[in-house]
Structures are given as structure tokens and as C-alpha cells.
Design an enzyme around this catalytic site. Structure first.
Site, PDB file in Angstrom:
ATOM      1  N   ASP A   8       0.760  -1.203   0.098  1.00 47.28           N
ATOM      2  CA  ASP A   8      -0.142   0.068  -0.040  1.00 47.28           C
ATOM      3  C   ASP A   8       0.970   1.257  -0.174  1.00 47.28           C
ATOM      4  O   ASP A   8       2.087   1.084  -0.125  1.00 47.28           O
ATOM      5  CB  ASP A   8      -0.916   0.095   1.211  1.00 47.28           C
ATOM      6  CG  ASP A   8      -0.468   0.126   2.579  1.00 47.28           C
ATOM      7  OD1 ASP A   8       0.893   0.409   2.756  1.00 47.28           O
ATOM      8  OD2 ASP A   8      -1.191   0.443   3.620  1.00 47.28           O
ATOM      9  N   CYS A  65       2.846  -3.324   3.889  1.00 49.29           N
ATOM     10  CA  CYS A  65       1.904  -2.009   4.687  1.00 49.29           C
ATOM     11  C   CYS A  65       2.931  -1.333   5.659  1.00 49.29           C
ATOM     12  O   CYS A  65       3.817  -1.574   5.769  1.00 49.29           O
ATOM     13  CB  CYS A  65       0.758  -2.727   4.706  1.00 49.29           C
ATOM     14  SG  CYS A  65       0.489  -3.484   6.276  1.00 49.29           S
ATOM     15  N   THR A  67       2.369  -1.312   9.155  1.00 51.48           N
ATOM     16  CA  THR A  67       2.993  -2.396  10.232  1.00 51.48           C
ATOM     17  C   THR A  67       3.176  -3.626   9.817  1.00 51.48           C
ATOM     18  O   THR A  67       3.530  -4.543  10.466  1.00 51.48           O
ATOM     19  CB  THR A  67       1.588  -2.310  11.227  1.00 51.48           C
ATOM     20  OG1 THR A  67       0.642  -2.807  10.584  1.00 51.48           O
ATOM     21  CG2 THR A  67       1.466  -0.974  11.889  1.00 51.48           C
ATOM     22  N   HIS A  98      10.040 -23.896   9.002  1.00 51.28           N
ATOM     23  CA  HIS A  98       9.104 -24.601   9.973  1.00 51.28           C
ATOM     24  C   HIS A  98       7.612 -24.435   9.348  1.00 51.28           C
ATOM     25  O   HIS A  98       6.682 -25.297   9.464  1.00 51.28           O
ATOM     26  CB  HIS A  98       8.969 -23.891  11.254  1.00 51.28           C
ATOM     27  CG  HIS A  98      10.269 -24.809  12.059  1.00 51.28           C
ATOM     28  ND1 HIS A  98       9.839 -24.604  13.432  1.00 51.28           N
ATOM     29  CD2 HIS A  98      11.299 -25.193  11.872  1.00 51.28           C
ATOM     30  CE1 HIS A  98      11.277 -25.408  14.045  1.00 51.28           C
ATOM     31  NE2 HIS A  98      11.977 -25.603  12.799  1.00 51.28           N
ATOM     32  N   HIS A 133       7.101 -30.573  10.204  1.00 52.61           N
ATOM     33  CA  HIS A 133       6.535 -29.605   9.926  1.00 52.61           C
ATOM     34  C   HIS A 133       5.499 -29.672   8.807  1.00 52.61           C
ATOM     35  O   HIS A 133       4.751 -28.819   8.648  1.00 52.61           O
ATOM     36  CB  HIS A 133       7.608 -28.514   9.681  1.00 52.61           C
ATOM     37  CG  HIS A 133       8.813 -28.397  10.736  1.00 52.61           C
ATOM     38  ND1 HIS A 133       8.513 -27.856  11.865  1.00 52.61           N
ATOM     39  CD2 HIS A 133       9.865 -28.611  10.533  1.00 52.61           C
ATOM     40  CE1 HIS A 133       9.266 -27.865  12.740  1.00 52.61           C
ATOM     41  NE2 HIS A 133      10.648 -28.209  12.149  1.00 52.61           N
TER      42      HIS A 133
HETATM   43  O1  LIG Z   1      -0.385  -0.763   8.330  1.00 52.24           O
HETATM   44  C1  LIG Z   1      -1.215  -0.548   7.693  1.00 52.24           C
HETATM   45  C2  LIG Z   1      -2.147  -1.852   7.829  1.00 52.24           C
HETATM   46  O2  LIG Z   1      -1.892  -2.619   8.905  1.00 52.24           O
HETATM   47  C3  LIG Z   1      -1.539   0.458   6.841  1.00 52.24           C
HETATM   48  O3  LIG Z   1      -0.640   0.807   6.012  1.00 52.24           O
HETATM   49  C4  LIG Z   1      -1.998   1.484   7.487  1.00 52.24           C
HETATM   50  O4  LIG Z   1      -3.207   1.350   8.230  1.00 52.24           O
HETATM   51  C5  LIG Z   1      -2.347   2.655   6.481  1.00 52.24           C
HETATM   52  O5  LIG Z   1      -2.540   3.853   7.576  1.00 52.24           O
HETATM   53  P1  LIG Z   1      -2.599   5.323   6.767  1.00 52.24           P
HETATM   54  O6  LIG Z   1      -4.299   5.133   5.929  1.00 52.24           O
HETATM   55  O7  LIG Z   1      -3.335   6.232   7.976  1.00 52.24           O
HETATM   56  O8  LIG Z   1      -1.636   5.869   5.961  1.00 52.24           O
END
Ligand SMILES: O=C(CO)[C@H](O)[C@H](O)COP(=O)(O)O
Length: 144
Positions: A8, A65, A67, A98, A133
Site C-alpha cells: 500500500d 504495509c 505495520t 517450519h 513441519h
Molecule cells: O499498516 C497498515 C495496515 O496494517 C496500513 O499501511 C496503515 O493502516 C495505513 O494507514 P494510513 O491510511 O493512516 O496511512
């Protein structure tokens, strides 16, 4: 080896850096977007990424993304995907050894690029150990 990569907006810069790194290393890369820092929704990219992997069009996927959590939750909704959020190389090593993970998920807002690249390197260079595994991974596949 063929790799699909997707992110993203929060993972876009890291995606570009990892893509360029892997291209320099002569990996075959399919970039599924996003293509700028403009805000998008990570589930759209997770779905595209997971489907590329389960269709057998690539060997592995890499999703990013902010996090890594949302990309990880979403990509694991695609049947056959074993997506692993790995914040450092040891996690990537065991995700392959694993869990036979087929998608590596990274956190664009939490990891520096050097750490991310070391994590990618470890993921792509580690084989599944099989044995006990394999039995467990088969049981994961039976869940859905
Ligand atoms: O990490 C994320 C999902 O887990 C997204 O990148 C995050 O939530 C995007 O946030 P924003 O729209 O505030 O930039």
C-alpha cells in the site's frame, strides 16, 4: 526465481527499494503496485498478491504495509497462502524452515531498509525442512 511484490502507500518506498535490490540480483519481479505514495487500501493489493502466488505464477510473494499487520491478515484470507509477518531475519528463517511460508510480509513504517533487505535475503535463501513441519502445514491447509 520469480517474485511478486505489492504494497500500500505506507509500504511504497520500501517496495521500490526492495524491488530494485532484487532486480539487481537478477530475480524476476512482478510489481503489483501501488505505484505512488497516494493513499490506497492494502486488502486490494494483498488479494492480487495472494492470487499470483496460489495460481503458481510466482515462487513467492512479498507484501508491505505500514505495520505489516493488515497486509498479513488480508493475504492469509487467500486459500493456500501462508503469509508471515517477519520483522527480522530470524523470523524469516523460521517462517520458511517450519511454516513453509509463501508470502513474506514486511512493515514499511517499522523497519529500516537494511533490516528489511536482510529479512528478504534470509526468506528467499531458506528451504522448508519438511518432516514434522509438513504434517502441521498440511493441518493448516485443512482448516479452510
Ligand atoms: O499498516 C497498515 C495496515 O496494517 C496500513 O499501511 C496503515 O493502516 C495505513 O494507514 P494510513 O491510511 O493512516 O496511512
Amino acid at each position: 526465481m520469480k517474485i511478486a511484490i505489492a504494497s500500500d502507500h505506507a509500504g511504497y518506498d520500501m517496495k521500490e527499494q526492495i524491488k530494485n535490490y532484487l532486480l539487481e540480483k537478477k530475480f524476476d519481479i512482478i510489481d503489483l503496485g501501488t505505484n505512488s505514495n497516494a493513499s490506497v487500501d492494502y486488502p486490494d493489493y494483498a488479494k492480487k498478491l495472494g492470487e499470483k502466488v496460489t495460481k503458481g505464477e510466482v515462487d513467492f510473494g512479498i507484501g508491505i504495509c505500514g505495520t505489516g499487520i493488515g497486509m498479513s491478515i488480508a493475504v492469509n484470507k487467500v486459500k493456500g497462502i501462508r503469509g508471515a509477518l517477519c520483522l527480522y531475519p530470524l523470523m524469516a528463517e523460521y517462517a520458511r524452515k517450519h511454516n513453509d511460508a509463501n508470502v513474506l510480509v514486511l512493515a514499511g513504517r517499522l523497519m529500516g531498509i537494511d533490516l528489511a533487505i536482510w529479512t528478504v535475503d534470509k526468506f528467499l535463501s531458506t528451504d522448508f525442512e519438511g518432516g514434522r513441519h509438513k504434517r502441521r502445514v498440511d493441518k493448516i491447509d485443512e482448516i479452510r
